[in-house]
Design an enzyme around this catalytic site. Sequence first.
Site, short mmCIF file in Angstrom:
data_model
loop_
_atom_site.label_atom_id
_atom_site.label_comp_id
_atom_site.label_asym_id
_atom_site.label_seq_id
_atom_site.Cartn_x
_atom_site.Cartn_y
_atom_site.Cartn_z
N GLY A 33 1.33 -2.76 0.01
CA GLY A 33 0.05 -2.78 -0.68
C GLY A 33 -0.94 -3.66 0.05
N CYS A 34 -1.79 -4.31 -0.70
CA CYS A 34 -2.86 -5.16 -0.15
C CYS A 34 -2.34 -6.11 0.92
CB CYS A 34 -3.50 -5.95 -1.29
SG CYS A 34 -4.64 -7.22 -0.75
N PHE A 35 -2.90 -6.01 2.14
CA PHE A 35 -2.40 -6.88 3.19
C PHE A 35 -2.83 -8.33 3.01
CE2 PHE A 35 -5.48 -4.17 5.98
CZ PHE A 35 -6.61 -4.75 5.42
N CYS A 37 -2.41 -9.96 0.29
CA CYS A 37 -1.31 -10.53 -0.48
C CYS A 37 -0.04 -10.64 0.35
CB CYS A 37 -1.04 -9.68 -1.72
SG CYS A 37 -2.44 -9.62 -2.87
N TYR A 179 -8.75 -11.67 -7.56
CA TYR A 179 -8.30 -10.30 -7.28
C TYR A 179 -6.81 -10.16 -7.60
CZ TYR A 179 -5.80 -6.92 -4.50
OH TYR A 179 -4.91 -5.96 -4.11
#
Length: 199
Positions: A33-35, A37, A179
């Site tokens: 997912g979100c890089f 994180c 976020y």
Amino acid sequence: MKKILGLVLTSSVLIYASLGHTAESKKAILAGGCFWCMESDFEKLPGVTNVISGFTGGKIKNPTYNGDHTGHYEAVEITYDPTLVSYQAILDHYWVNIDPFDAKGQFCDKGPSYLSAIFVANEQERKLAEATKSAVKAEFPDQTVVTPILNTSTFYPIKGKESYHQDYYKNNPIRYNTYRWRCGRDSRLDEIWGDRTTH
């Protein structure tokens, strides 16, 4: 006993290094997912020396975040010292920082580029990855583990005008934490993994 063993191991590593036998760094490429994180989660792991955000897995050359990255995963390239952290430990850390059952993305981020995946560079890495995946399957027999194990392909680091994505969690901590909270990442990780989560 643990403290003594730790001192012995540390001393051994230092002696080994002083004799000019330092181990070469190794790399692992993972999508979760979100890089932002993934970068944050892995830079906190002892033995990891660098984490770069980027794209991999697709056929388009030089993908960009705001442009075309069709077929690519948001991923991180993790550089680590194998004398301090093993590939096995990298994988163990990976699983408890993703939702391996989400076939649509990760947490609030949905779409092909946000899917989870392990990218392996050789047969040894594949065997370790398959073994850890099997362990997750055994732990959750009533759920489907959708995270694939794929061969590595070209990794394209974030660059140019989009370089602000690198180290985003360090450079924009308030926005990043907001976020992450709104995305429900940590609450979902707690739900799946309990106190094994590392956030």
